[in-house]
Design a protein around this motif. Sequence first.
Motif, PDB file in Angstrom:
ATOM      1  N   ALA A 139       0.862  -1.344   0.047  1.00 36.99           N
ATOM      2  CA  ALA A 139       0.076   0.076   0.103  1.00 36.99           C
ATOM      3  C   ALA A 139       0.745   1.189  -0.029  1.00 36.99           C
ATOM      4  O   ALA A 139       1.907   1.389   0.639  1.00 36.99           O
ATOM      5  N   SER A 140       0.437   2.351  -0.617  1.00 32.61           N
ATOM      6  CA  SER A 140       1.288   3.485  -0.746  1.00 32.61           C
ATOM      7  C   SER A 140       0.627   4.660   0.029  1.00 32.61           C
ATOM      8  O   SER A 140       0.967   5.721   0.385  1.00 32.61           O
ATOM      9  N   ARG A 141      -0.563   4.083   0.614  1.00 37.31           N
ATOM     10  CA  ARG A 141      -1.250   5.148   1.712  1.00 37.31           C
ATOM     11  C   ARG A 141      -1.814   4.327   2.881  1.00 37.31           C
ATOM     12  O   ARG A 141      -2.018   3.321   2.694  1.00 37.31           O
ATOM     13  N   VAL A 142      -1.995   5.107   3.844  1.00 34.97           N
ATOM     14  CA  VAL A 142      -2.848   4.600   5.007  1.00 34.97           C
ATOM     15  C   VAL A 142      -3.921   5.494   5.543  1.00 34.97           C
ATOM     16  O   VAL A 142      -4.200   6.565   5.357  1.00 34.97           O
ATOM     17  N   VAL A 143      -5.057   4.548   5.751  1.00 29.90           N
ATOM     18  CA  VAL A 143      -6.392   5.284   5.962  1.00 29.90           C
ATOM     19  C   VAL A 143      -6.956   4.768   7.390  1.00 29.90           C
ATOM     20  O   VAL A 143      -6.931   3.375   7.363  1.00 29.90           O
ATOM     21  N   ILE A 144      -7.301   5.503   8.061  1.00 25.64           N
ATOM     22  CA  ILE A 144      -7.767   4.932   9.405  1.00 25.64           C
ATOM     23  C   ILE A 144      -8.964   5.930   9.881  1.00 25.64           C
ATOM     24  O   ILE A 144      -9.028   6.968   9.032  1.00 25.64           O
ATOM     25  N   ASP A 145      -9.725   5.752  10.727  1.00 25.16           N
ATOM     26  CA  ASP A 145     -10.533   6.570  11.263  1.00 25.16           C
ATOM     27  C   ASP A 145     -10.958   6.388  12.812  1.00 25.16           C
ATOM     28  O   ASP A 145     -10.353   5.480  13.399  1.00 25.16           O
ATOM     29  N   THR A 146     -11.075   7.739  13.606  1.00 19.99           N
ATOM     30  CA  THR A 146     -11.254   7.510  14.944  1.00 19.99           C
ATOM     31  C   THR A 146     -12.502   8.716  15.277  1.00 19.99           C
ATOM     32  O   THR A 146     -12.763   9.350  14.478  1.00 19.99           O
ATOM     33  N   SER A 147     -12.913   8.890  16.513  1.00 13.63           N
ATOM     34  CA  SER A 147     -14.049   9.535  17.030  1.00 13.63           C
ATOM     35  C   SER A 147     -13.659  11.035  16.521  1.00 13.63           C
ATOM     36  O   SER A 147     -12.626  11.460  16.807  1.00 13.63           O
ATOM     37  N   SER A 148     -14.814  11.645  16.083  1.00 14.44           N
ATOM     38  CA  SER A 148     -14.434  13.105  15.861  1.00 14.44           C
ATOM     39  C   SER A 148     -14.423  13.838  17.437  1.00 14.44           C
ATOM     40  O   SER A 148     -13.894  14.999  17.102  1.00 14.44           O
ATOM     41  N   GLN A 149     -14.762  13.198  18.259  1.00 15.88           N
ATOM     42  CA  GLN A 149     -14.679  13.744  19.707  1.00 15.88           C
ATOM     43  C   GLN A 149     -13.414  13.354  20.452  1.00 15.88           C
ATOM     44  O   GLN A 149     -13.051  14.077  21.382  1.00 15.88           O
ATOM     45  N   ALA A 150     -12.529  12.491  19.836  1.00 14.28           N
ATOM     46  CA  ALA A 150     -11.466  12.111  20.410  1.00 14.28           C
ATOM     47  C   ALA A 150     -10.416  13.123  20.109  1.00 14.28           C
ATOM     48  O   ALA A 150      -9.152  12.687  19.455  1.00 14.28           O
ATOM     49  N   THR A 151     -10.161  14.315  20.402  1.00 16.70           N
ATOM     50  CA  THR A 151      -9.557  15.231  20.209  1.00 16.70           C
ATOM     51  C   THR A 151      -7.985  15.056  20.452  1.00 16.70           C
ATOM     52  O   THR A 151      -7.264  15.422  19.758  1.00 16.70           O
ATOM     53  N   ASP A 152      -7.747  14.275  21.600  1.00 12.10           N
ATOM     54  CA  ASP A 152      -6.489  13.931  21.911  1.00 12.10           C
ATOM     55  C   ASP A 152      -5.792  13.033  20.816  1.00 12.10           C
ATOM     56  O   ASP A 152      -4.831  13.206  20.237  1.00 12.10           O
ATOM     57  N   ARG A 179     -19.601   6.806   9.614  1.00 11.74           N
ATOM     58  CA  ARG A 179     -20.312   6.469  11.114  1.00 11.74           C
ATOM     59  C   ARG A 179     -20.484   4.791  10.939  1.00 11.74           C
ATOM     60  O   ARG A 179     -20.967   4.364  10.167  1.00 11.74           O
ATOM     61  N   TRP A 180     -19.733   4.243  11.830  1.00 14.13           N
ATOM     62  CA  TRP A 180     -20.105   2.864  12.156  1.00 14.13           C
ATOM     63  C   TRP A 180     -21.088   2.178  12.818  1.00 14.13           C
ATOM     64  O   TRP A 180     -21.496   3.051  13.837  1.00 14.13           O
ATOM     65  N   ASP A 181     -21.620   1.315  12.685  1.00 20.25           N
ATOM     66  CA  ASP A 181     -22.801   0.745  13.259  1.00 20.25           C
ATOM     67  C   ASP A 181     -22.317   0.095  14.644  1.00 20.25           C
ATOM     68  O   ASP A 181     -23.309  -0.140  15.440  1.00 20.25           O
ATOM     69  N   VAL A 182     -21.245  -0.008  15.082  1.00 22.44           N
ATOM     70  CA  VAL A 182     -20.713  -0.692  16.314  1.00 22.44           C
ATOM     71  C   VAL A 182     -20.282   0.565  17.200  1.00 22.44           C
ATOM     72  O   VAL A 182     -19.669   0.161  18.454  1.00 22.44           O
ATOM     73  N   THR A 183     -20.329   1.862  16.784  1.00 18.42           N
ATOM     74  CA  THR A 183     -19.991   2.928  17.874  1.00 18.42           C
ATOM     75  C   THR A 183     -21.019   3.883  17.980  1.00 18.42           C
ATOM     76  O   THR A 183     -21.951   3.657  17.260  1.00 18.42           O
ATOM     77  N   ASN A 184     -20.965   4.803  18.681  1.00 18.92           N
ATOM     78  CA  ASN A 184     -21.885   5.763  19.078  1.00 18.92           C
ATOM     79  C   ASN A 184     -21.506   7.141  18.726  1.00 18.92           C
ATOM     80  O   ASN A 184     -21.979   8.204  19.255  1.00 18.92           O
ATOM     81  N   TYR A 185     -20.662   7.535  17.708  1.00 22.80           N
ATOM     82  CA  TYR A 185     -20.083   8.538  17.314  1.00 22.80           C
ATOM     83  C   TYR A 185     -19.845   8.512  15.794  1.00 22.80           C
ATOM     84  O   TYR A 185     -19.623   7.684  15.100  1.00 22.80           O
ATOM     85  N   ASP A 186     -19.578   9.704  15.308  1.00 23.61           N
ATOM     86  CA  ASP A 186     -19.240  10.174  13.968  1.00 23.61           C
ATOM     87  C   ASP A 186     -17.605   9.922  13.942  1.00 23.61           C
ATOM     88  O   ASP A 186     -17.059  10.245  15.024  1.00 23.61           O
ATOM     89  N   SER A 187     -17.021   9.465  13.062  1.00 25.29           N
ATOM     90  CA  SER A 187     -15.455   9.226  12.753  1.00 25.29           C
ATOM     91  C   SER A 187     -15.069  10.350  11.748  1.00 25.29           C
ATOM     92  O   SER A 187     -15.781  10.487  10.906  1.00 25.29           O
ATOM     93  N   VAL A 188     -13.891  10.763  12.186  1.00 20.45           N
ATOM     94  CA  VAL A 188     -13.110  11.372  11.349  1.00 20.45           C
ATOM     95  C   VAL A 188     -12.039  10.360  10.619  1.00 20.45           C
ATOM     96  O   VAL A 188     -11.420   9.544  11.092  1.00 20.45           O
ATOM     97  N   VAL A 189     -12.136  10.316   9.195  1.00 21.06           N
ATOM     98  CA  VAL A 189     -11.330   9.427   8.436  1.00 21.06           C
ATOM     99  C   VAL A 189     -10.034  10.251   8.003  1.00 21.06           C
ATOM    100  O   VAL A 189     -10.042  11.419   7.751  1.00 21.06           O
ATOM    101  N   LEU A 190      -8.961   9.618   8.430  1.00 23.62           N
ATOM    102  CA  LEU A 190      -7.676  10.165   8.388  1.00 23.62           C
ATOM    103  C   LEU A 190      -6.562   9.563   7.223  1.00 23.62           C
ATOM    104  O   LEU A 190      -6.819   8.370   7.354  1.00 23.62           O
TER     105      LEU A 190
END
Length: 167
Positions: free
Chosen positions: A120-133, A150-161
Amino acid sequence: MESIIMRRFAGSDSAEELTTLLHRAYADHAAAGLVFFASYQSPEDTLSRLDRGECWIALEQETIIGSVTVTGAYGTPPGYPSSADAGSFWQLAVDPARRGTGLGHRLLTLAETRIAALGASRVVIDTSSQATDLLAWYSRRGYASIGTWRWDVTNYDSVVLAKNLAV
């Protein structure tokens, strides 16, 4: 840090021990109301997630103190903001007692190196938009927002990075 060994998770390793680490590592987020899947997944869920990539663990005196699971080919659901050349990682976890020691950065570097080695030439992840740390931590390491999900196993919107990997 010299006494820490990094290696692939093996069949003889304990999914229960790894799951317990994940629960501890994500407990602060759960306490803040952010339901990361890793904060409540079962050992069976852990094994299922390991089957989708390479799981690497950090061990100190035979105790799992960190983990990350990587893949060079990241299958995403329709609409997820990712490119075909992207790999990913998940279950990046550090024992709370080891935070601030550089172990998270070592695991992240390992993940990026393995993703590149897997093609892969790129990495993509996501985490909670509220997890500012976490968002700030990833930003300091070259990750930039490319969308939301938005995953169906979490209770938040994710930011894709995403981050381009060095060739």
